[in-house]
Structures are given as C-alpha cells and as structure tokens.
Design a protein around this motif. Structure first.
Motif, mmCIF file in Angstrom:
data_model
loop_
_atom_site.group_PDB
_atom_site.id
_atom_site.type_symbol
_atom_site.label_atom_id
_atom_site.label_comp_id
_atom_site.label_asym_id
_atom_site.label_seq_id
_atom_site.Cartn_x
_atom_site.Cartn_y
_atom_site.Cartn_z
ATOM 1 N N LEU A 104 -9.243 2.262 0.584
ATOM 2 C CA LEU A 104 -8.384 1.089 0.752
ATOM 3 C C LEU A 104 -9.171 -0.067 1.359
ATOM 4 O O LEU A 104 -9.116 -1.204 0.871
ATOM 5 C CB LEU A 104 -7.194 1.439 1.654
ATOM 6 C CG LEU A 104 -6.344 0.259 2.153
ATOM 7 C CD1 LEU A 104 -5.611 -0.404 0.992
ATOM 8 C CD2 LEU A 104 -5.353 0.722 3.225
ATOM 9 N N VAL B 156 -6.979 3.192 -4.186
ATOM 10 C CA VAL B 156 -7.105 2.948 -2.746
ATOM 11 C C VAL B 156 -6.736 4.144 -1.876
ATOM 12 O O VAL B 156 -6.995 4.122 -0.670
ATOM 13 C CB VAL B 156 -6.257 1.733 -2.324
ATOM 14 C CG1 VAL B 156 -6.652 0.505 -3.112
ATOM 15 C CG2 VAL B 156 -4.765 2.003 -2.481
ATOM 16 N N TRP C 121 0.846 -1.198 0.000
ATOM 17 C CA TRP C 121 0.000 0.000 0.000
ATOM 18 C C TRP C 121 0.879 1.243 0.000
ATOM 19 O O TRP C 121 1.671 1.455 0.896
ATOM 20 C CB TRP C 121 -0.916 -0.004 1.228
ATOM 21 C CG TRP C 121 -1.706 1.264 1.378
ATOM 22 C CD1 TRP C 121 -2.469 1.870 0.427
ATOM 23 C CD2 TRP C 121 -1.791 2.085 2.543
ATOM 24 N NE1 TRP C 121 -3.031 3.017 0.935
ATOM 25 C CE2 TRP C 121 -2.639 3.175 2.232
ATOM 26 C CE3 TRP C 121 -1.249 2.001 3.829
ATOM 27 C CZ2 TRP C 121 -2.943 4.172 3.157
ATOM 28 C CZ3 TRP C 121 -1.557 2.995 4.758
ATOM 29 C CH2 TRP C 121 -2.395 4.063 4.417
#
Length: 642
Positions: A395, A367, A226
């Motif tokens: 996300l 996200v 991420w």
C-alpha cells in the motif's frame, strides 16, 4: 538555547505564525503600535479576491489552544545515538529515525527541512473509543496563562485544562491533538509534494474539514479507499466496515503532478510493430457506459463458436464496432477462462490507459490488506506478531511511488512498526532510486507496565510477543524492523545501491533541576553552572540541536577545527564554540584562520553562553569586529545562546 527558547515562548500567541507571514509580506498594514489595519489589507486583495465577511469552519474546544501549541518552539534537545550512528552501515546514511514526541520532532524538522519534504504519510491513532487513544498533553499551562494567551474566559480555560490534563478521547481532544501536527507538516511539504493521511469513519468528516482549513480546499487531491479486510466482525449491529480512507492533499495542487511510473509498471508487454508498451484488457464493457444495441453482437471464436458480450454483470456489449473487429481481428487475443468460456481481449497501450493516480478505489490485489501487513511483520520477526494494525508495504509503495522522484525524502511521524521505512527501502531497491530517503518519528511508547515492582507486558497479544522478544517500547520495534527489512533486501539483492542504514536521534526534555538552574542563570557569577548543563546534555547534543536549528539537517557533516588546542565546530556559514576555557591563544588562532584560509569563512560565530566568562566573550567579539578593517572586510555575526 533552552533558556532563549523558554523566554521567547512566553510571548507566543496562537496566531503568531500567521502574523509573522503578514509582517513579512504586508508590512504597510501594521501601525507603529503593532495593530493590524484590516481595511488596508482588504485593498491589497480586492482586485483579485472576493472579500466576504461570511465563512465556514469547524469549531471545537481547544482549537486556539492547538494553534498555540503549533506556534510554541520546542525545548527538547537532540541526542545523537553515537554508538548506532558510527556503525559502518549507518555512518553515511541519510535516513533518519527520531525517538521522541512527534510534535517536538516536527518542530525540529521544520527548521532543518522547510518546504523540503516531497511525500508525507501518516497513520495517526484512530479515535474509535476502543483502541486506546487518549489525549494527554505534556505542556504545562495555568488557567491564568491560558486566559491571557487565548483571550478566553476562566470557564473556557478550565475546560481546556480538563481536556488536556485529565485525558480525553472526545472529538475535540482528537482534533486538538492532530491540528498542530498538520499545521507544522504543511510547512515541511515541498511545493510539488503531497501528504497522505489514513483515517476511519469516526473522524473522517472532521479531519476533512480541518485539512481543508490547513492545506486549502483547492489543494485536496482526493480520498482513496483502502480495502483493509475481507472478513471480520461487525462494527455495530448492522455494518461490517471493511475499508479505511486515505485523505490526500498537495502543498500546491497546480505544481503537483502524479508520477506516471506507477502506470508504466502495469504495461509490461511490448508490441512488435510499434515498440510501445501495452497490456491485455477485456473487449466487453464492464459497466459505466449506456447500453448500445449496435455493439451487442456475436464474435466468432477460433473454434467457430459465437462469443456474446455477456459478463458477470448481465447484459453487456463490446467496446468496438463489428466493422472494427473484422478489420483488426489479428490484434485481438482469444482465450478461455477457467470455466471454458471464450474471452476476447484488446491491446491497451500505456498512453491510452487510465492513470492509477486518478483512481481513488485502490485495487486490493495491488495494495494488500491487514492480513498482508501482519504476515510481513511475522515473516520479519520469526513468526511473532509484534505489532497491531501495521500497514502493508505494498500500500505504501503504491502511494509513495505516485509522488517521489530520485533524491526525494519521505516522512512518517507516526511511524509505528516502521512500515513506511521498509517501503521506501524496497522502492529504492526495486526502482533503483539511489537517493530516496526516509525520516521516521516514533514516540517511545511503553508496551509494558509495572505491577508490584515487576515489568509485565500490556494486555495485548502483540505487546506480549514483543516484550518476550526483549522489546520495551514501540520505537525499539520500529528500528529493529528496519534493520531486519534491510538485511532481507541485502540478502535478496547483494548488489543493491539502496541506502539501507539509518541514523538515530533521541529527543529529550531537560530535567526539572537543569531548567531551574537555567532560569536562575544571570551572569558569570553562575559560571560553574556550565558543568551541570554540559554534564546532562553533552557537547554532541548541543551541537546536533544547533546544527538542526540552523537549517543543516540531522545528517550534516560537521568538521572539527583545532585552534591552538581549542576545538571548534565548523559547518558552512557557522562556527560553533561550545567547549569552555577559550584562551587568548585560541582566539588569536581563530582570527588567523579567518585571515589566511580562503576556504574558512563562517558568517556566524555561535557561543554556548554558559561556557565562557565575560572577559573571554568580549575578547573574541572585539577581535572579530576588527576583521571589518582588513582586506577581506569581514562582517561576522556574533550569537550567544543560552
């Protein structure tokens, strides 16, 4: 109740949970004295499993202690927030918010939802050495108790006590903190469910090994990356870390399947000829394939100029041959980019595209990052940033939607600002999940301290902003975030069918005075004790704790039943008797109800032991036993709880 659990905990060992499984499935491997025959056990496995004496594991101070904590039952009680729960928007909600230590909460949840949670997302505290993680255990063990329970030396017992009681931010402390929570969460996951765990570089390697041990290496689905920030300071003299990891494990990888709705959502166009959904994608290779000279040729643009397959990565080539381009030119799209350069696009149909569930590098455009999450908080709280390091709902929605279907439940037992609950409600609204629900757990961690008798906020901007708005604990912020997010959804879509309420429960540890009284209680000579116990707990708390313990969940609809002026509580297979003063007339009414009401047939009668005299208990027990001789031939289990 509390006394029963306390006494049972005295005999708990670190491997108690595992031994219970072996007892259930391999009883022949246990001798009469309780010893385990390992050689016989190997015989059961030898045909299909390669048995080896060598192994690989992560060893750390406190590992067996952590397993012991997972095996101990919780002595906390569940206190319903009746004022909140009775409000119209919450009374029928199946969403749950629990204020309390998450280790205790997960133990309660395991009784009510074994293998019943489809998706778990947790964002545990990172062990960076600077963000405040300190292991501070609430369990009280003496050195002698640890020596006996863990079969360790006095020196090892002392080191564990130092680790847990004095507070530590070491790797061992963090692993001792996270391990029991992971062990219990595995018992909650549905067979086709999955867990997402966010982590940074500091504990990634350790967490991966621990998760392999807890969930099984074969159930590892992947490690998502991420992209949390685009800018920021350096974490050391050389590196600016811009990403976190999200470790993902299935309860059973063979039963798990990625939900392809996340794929379908990216294919919004419909082909006129076939009716299939598609999206436009570049015809030139963006990397990953070996260069092909036969595919490196010019394509004629609508204005007659030549388009060569040269992109941002230098020399490239087309994905189609020259012959195919000529044959299917009408299916291609030609358009200019912002620099005036021609681009060629082909149709990619949903069934032909890459499934997002297989891509571990999360697209930051889809996200979001830290900035997006902070903006969400400020938008909901009147431009005040009341929480540090929240996760963006974009996300969470992206991850959750890969796993759930309508009717599933999402759990987050490090719920923080409530981002996961917000994401679930958004999904329920946008994707029309009529029965998608959440369970949030958050420790009521204070955001203030007391100096010279005055409450002042902690030295963090978010804490100061939240304190100024009237908040005192993190769970208060989380609950308010859910309320404001629900109001926003309802304002934007008044016709939504999403469940936008939640029921609130508080976990409380009995006072030292009450525990002392429970320990001394032996018979009806202490009968007056019941006033003190019910005064602290209250009937709704005793009832809620029992209903969860017996597997009915936090949102069960318990019926009150009148037995000639005495109130009992009826739920499916259980009849709960908590109020004192069980007269003969009430006992007769209970028996009559069994005999005359075909819809009333609880198999278990549970008594709150402190509320009844020996005479009352025996009278009820004798009369229930007589039901065996009636036409119904009822066999009632009689359960007295302390």
């Amino acid at each position: 109740m509390i006394k029963d659990i306390t006494e049972a905990n005295e005999s708990v060992t670190p491997n108690g949970r595992e031994l219970a499984v072996l007892h259930e499935h391999f009883p022949a491997c246990f001798a009469a004295d309780g010893s385990f025959d390992i050689e016989r056990f190997k015989e059961y496995l030898s045909d299909k499993v390669a048995v080896t004496n060598e192994g690989y594991e992560l060893r750390f101070l406190g590992k067996n202690y952590a397993r012991l904590l997972a095996s101990l039952d919780t002595t906390t009680v569940i206190v319903p927030d009746e004022e909140h729960n009775n409000k119209p928007e919450n009374a029928q909600s199946r969403n749950i918010y629990i204020s309390g230590d998450n280790l205790d909460a997960v133990k309660h949840l395991r009784k009510a939802y074994p293998y019943g949670i489809k998706c778990i997302f947790i964002d545990p505290p990172y062990n960076t050495g600077s963000d405040g993680f300190i292991y501070n255990d609430s369990f009280t063990f003496s050195s002698e108790e640890l020596i006996e329970k863990l079969s360790i030396s006095e020196e090892q017992a002392r080191r564990i006590l130092d680790l847990t009681k004095r507070g530590s931010a070491s790797h061992s402390a963090w692993l001792t903190f996270i391990l029991p929570r992971l062990l219990l969460s595995r018992d909650l996951l549905a067979k086709d469910g999955a867990i997402f765990i966010t982590i940074d570089d500091n504990e990634y390697a350790n967490l991966k090994i621990v998760c392999d041990d807890v969930f099984g290496e074969n159930n590892f689905l992947g490690s998502f990356i991420w992209h949390k920030k685009l800018t920021g300071g350096y974490d050391n003299d050389a590196v600016n870390t811009q990403h976190d990891y999200i470790l993902t494990y299935a309860r059973d990888a063979e039963s798990f399947a990625v939900n392809l709705r996340s794929e379908d959502s990216k294919y919004k166009l419909v082909d006129e000829k076939t009716g299939k959904k598609f999206k436009w994608d570049s015809l030139w290779n963006v990397g990953g394939l070996t260069y092909s000279a036969s595919l490196d040729y010019p394509i004629e643009a609508p204005d007659g100029t030549e388009i060569w397959p040269i992109g941002q990565r230098g020399v490239s080539f087309w994905l189609w041959s020259r012959e195919r381009v000529e044959a299917e030119r009408d299916s291609l799209k030609f358009s200019k980019d912002k620099y005036g350069n021609w681009k060629v696009y082909k149709k990619v149909f949903a069934s032909e595209g890459l499934i997002p569930g297989t891509i571990t590098l999360l697209d930051k455009k889809d996200v979001g990052g830290n900035t997006n999450a902070s903006d969400e908080i400020k938008n909901l709280f009147d431009e005040n940033k009341v929480f540090d390091y929240p996760k963006p709902t974009s996300l969470l929605k992206n991850l959750i939607d890969r796993v759930v279907v309508d009717g599933d439940t999402v759990l987050d037992f490090f719920s923080g600002s409530g981002s996961t609950a917000d994401a679930v409600m958004q999904l329920a609204d946008e994707m029309h999940y009529k029965n998608l629900h959440f369970i949030m757990v958050q420790t009521p961690e204070k955001i203030y301290e007391v100096k010279d008798g005055v409450e002042v906020p902690l030295k963090k901007k978010a804490a100061a902003a939240a304190f100024k708005m009237g908040f005192h604990t993190i769970d208060e912020i989380g609950m308010e975030r859910i309320k404001r997010a629900a109001a926003k959804i309802l304002n934007e879509n008044p016709e939504t069918s999403a469940d936008l309420g939640f029921r609130h429960f508080i976990l409380r540890q009995p006072s030292a005075e009450t525990l002392d009284k429970l320990e001394k209680y032996e018979s009806e000579l202490n009968f007056l004790l019941q006033n003190a116990v019910l005064q602290e707990f209250g009937i709704p708390t005793v009832l809620a704790t029992w209903v969860v313990r017996d597997g009915y969940g936090f949102t069960a609809s318990v019926k009150t039943v009148d037995f000639d002026g005495y109130t009992g509580y009826y739920m499916d297979k259980h009849l709960y008797l908590i109020n004192p003063d069980l007269k003969n007339e009430a006992i007769a009414a209970i028996i009559a109800r069994y005999e005359t009401d075909g819809s009333f047939n609880p198999e278990n009668v549970v008594l709150y032991g402190y509320s009844f005299t020996w005479t009352e208990t025996e009278s009820l027990k004798v009369n229930l036993t007589r039901l065996r001789d009636t036409e119904k031939n009822l066999r009632i289990n009689f359960d007295i709880r302390y």
